[in-house]
Design an enzyme around this catalytic site. Structure first.
Site, PDB file in Angstrom:
ATOM      1  N   ASN A 212      68.600  -1.161  49.994  1.00 59.58           N
ATOM      2  CA  ASN A 212      69.906  -0.894  50.605  1.00 59.58           C
ATOM      3  C   ASN A 212      69.936  -1.304  52.073  1.00 59.58           C
ATOM      4  O   ASN A 212      70.917  -1.893  52.549  1.00 59.58           O
ATOM      5  CB  ASN A 212      70.244   0.595  50.481  1.00 59.58           C
ATOM      6  CG  ASN A 212      70.730   0.967  49.096  1.00 59.58           C
ATOM      7  OD1 ASN A 212      71.290   0.142  48.384  1.00 59.58           O
ATOM      8  ND2 ASN A 212      70.506   2.208  48.706  1.00 59.58           N
TER       9      ASN A 212
ATOM     10  N   GLU B 242      68.413   7.175  42.881  1.00 63.12           N
ATOM     11  CA  GLU B 242      67.633   6.149  42.170  1.00 63.12           C
ATOM     12  C   GLU B 242      66.661   6.780  41.191  1.00 63.12           C
ATOM     13  O   GLU B 242      65.707   6.150  40.747  1.00 63.12           O
ATOM     14  CB  GLU B 242      66.876   5.266  43.165  1.00 63.12           C
ATOM     15  CG  GLU B 242      65.786   5.950  43.956  1.00 63.12           C
ATOM     16  CD  GLU B 242      66.267   6.578  45.263  1.00 63.12           C
ATOM     17  OE1 GLU B 242      65.406   6.778  46.140  1.00 63.12           O
ATOM     18  OE2 GLU B 242      67.463   6.847  45.405  1.00 63.12           O
TER      19      GLU B 242
ATOM     20  N   ASP C   5      73.233  -1.499  44.158  1.00 60.67           N
ATOM     21  CA  ASP C   5      73.924  -1.235  42.886  1.00 60.67           C
ATOM     22  C   ASP C   5      73.472  -2.217  41.809  1.00 60.67           C
ATOM     23  O   ASP C   5      73.278  -1.843  40.648  1.00 60.67           O
ATOM     24  CB  ASP C   5      75.438  -1.344  43.071  1.00 60.67           C
ATOM     25  CG  ASP C   5      76.013  -0.173  43.858  1.00 60.67           C
ATOM     26  OD1 ASP C   5      75.284   0.820  44.060  1.00 60.67           O
ATOM     27  OD2 ASP C   5      77.186  -0.258  44.270  1.00 60.67           O
TER      28      ASP C   5
ATOM     29  N   HIS D  17      74.322  -2.102  50.188  1.00 58.68           N
ATOM     30  CA  HIS D  17      74.483  -1.202  49.048  1.00 58.68           C
ATOM     31  C   HIS D  17      74.934  -1.926  47.784  1.00 58.68           C
ATOM     32  O   HIS D  17      74.649  -1.483  46.670  1.00 58.68           O
ATOM     33  CB  HIS D  17      75.471  -0.090  49.394  1.00 58.68           C
ATOM     34  CG  HIS D  17      74.925   0.898  50.374  1.00 58.68           C
ATOM     35  ND1 HIS D  17      74.070   1.905  50.006  1.00 58.68           N
ATOM     36  CD2 HIS D  17      75.090   1.015  51.728  1.00 58.68           C
ATOM     37  CE1 HIS D  17      73.745   2.621  51.074  1.00 58.68           C
ATOM     38  NE2 HIS D  17      74.343   2.095  52.128  1.00 58.68           N
TER      39      HIS D  17
ATOM     40  N   ASP E 207      61.459   6.810  39.195  1.00 57.41           N
ATOM     41  CA  ASP E 207      62.132   6.552  40.462  1.00 57.41           C
ATOM     42  C   ASP E 207      61.906   5.088  40.832  1.00 57.41           C
ATOM     43  O   ASP E 207      60.790   4.575  40.701  1.00 57.41           O
ATOM     44  CB  ASP E 207      61.554   7.470  41.537  1.00 57.41           C
ATOM     45  CG  ASP E 207      62.377   7.476  42.814  1.00 57.41           C
ATOM     46  OD1 ASP E 207      63.139   8.421  43.008  1.00 57.41           O
ATOM     47  OD2 ASP E 207      62.242   6.519  43.605  1.00 57.41           O
TER      48      ASP E 207
END
Length: 342
Positions: free
Chosen positions: A225, A260, A234, A230, A217
């Site tokens: 974010n 994630e 990405d 966002h 993770d």
């Protein structure tokens, strides 16, 4: 009305018959043609003064070499149904990493079958596989096959030899990738991971071989974010998954199973080897810098490790994932950016 027949010589012909005018009148009248090459007037707008019988011929360019038909293999049944592979002069199909077509099905032998091309045909040769090769339900050791032939290898996998142009191959592969891969990171998706993990567990159990699973993770991903947007998130996922790919073997399977969260299947790897691999991944991600419009960010991951030895009572993908996920939770609870194994 008008008809648009297509010839096989790459020539397109437009024909507009007119019934009200005489043949002589039709020969002397012209229909205005639009920029597209079609009549600029519909049949209902034509009058005897404007309508005629006229043929427009457009010579299209010949097919390029890239569009020529090539022999291909399509997986019709099995875990990778829909996959398209272009055939060379010799194709080795099996479960082993050195094969031209690798099929990770437990019913497929390491080197199961060989296709050898001569002219428009192929020789299909079973390589003493454990679960055999079949055509139309009949077991074969060697056979001559042509495009259109379907054959089965082992109990679960059916393939078809066919001939496709480049556009058709690209379309089929795009459809396959969209059903099996995460479009952002190009890692496999959760559906593929679960199917693959069940197959790998069945194989490892039957052959008493090692198998490991990593679940990782990205640490504090929500803050990325929230603070940078966002789009920056990405970029982090793309860069991080690229770093993970670089730390893996060709036969290892990386899948995105959540926002994630990622999982990795390691075939033939014990607890010690899996922990070493997880640490290599952790270090590779830690070295990765992600440049956004606003800032250069660094990211880390926490990793949980599980092995098949811990699944003796229940050989299932759910059980395997649960053990690795519990280790991931321990890694995050103890400070993040670390590996927790058996």
């Amino acid at each position: 009305m008008f008809a648009i027949p297509f010839s096989f010589d790459d020539v397109v012909t437009y024909t507009i018959p007119v019934s009200k005018s005489s043949v002589k009148e039709q020969e002397n009248l012209i229909v205005p043609m639009g920029d597209s090459g079609l009549p600029s007037l519909s049949p209902y707008e034509m009058t005897e003064q404007t309508a005629t019988r006229r043929t427009e011929t457009i010579h299209a360019a010949p097919l390029s070499a890239r569009q020529q038909m090539r022999p291909t293999l399509t997986v019709l049944m099995g875990m990778e149904a829909g996959r398209i592979v272009e055939c060379g002069d010799e194709v080795l199909i099996g479960r082993a990493a050195h094969c031209n077509v690798v099929l990770p099905d437990p019913g497929v032998s390491r080197t199961h079958v060989r296709l050898s091309r001569y002219g428009e045909f192929f020789s299909l040769e079973d390589l003493d596989s454990k679960n055999h090769t079949f055509i139309s339900g009949r077991k074969v050791s060697r056979a001559e096959i042509a495009p259109g032939t379907e054959f089965q290898i082992g109990p679960n996998v059916v393939l078809r030899l066919s001939s496709m142009g480049e556009a058709e191959r690209n379309l089929a592969n795009n459809l396959y990738d969209s059903s099996m891969r995460d479009p952002l990171t190009l890692a496999f998706n959760r559906r593929y991971l679960v199917d693959r993990l069940d197959a790998e567990l069945a194989f490892a159990k039957r052959h008493s071989s090692q198998l490991a699973l990593l679940v990782l993770d990205f640490d504090h991903f929500k803050k990325v974010n929230d603070n940078y947007g966002h789009a920056a998130g990405d970029l982090v996922l793309r860069a991080g998954s690229h770093a993970i790919h670089g730390a893996l073997r060709a036969e290892d399977v990386l899948a995105r199973i959540g926002g994630e969260e990622f999982a990795i299947i390691l075939r033939g790897v014990d607890a010690k080897g899996a922990t070493v691999c997880a640490e290599r991944i952790r270090a590779a991600v830690e070295r990765t810098e992600v440049k956004t419009d606003r800032v250069t960010a660094s990211v880390t991951v926490s990793v949980g490790v599980a092995t098949i030895d811990e699944c003796v009572e229940e050989y299932s993908s759910q059980r395997f994932l649960r053990i690795a996920d519990e280790r991931l939770y321990d890694a995050k609870a103890s400070g993040r950016n670390r590996v927790v194994g058996p």
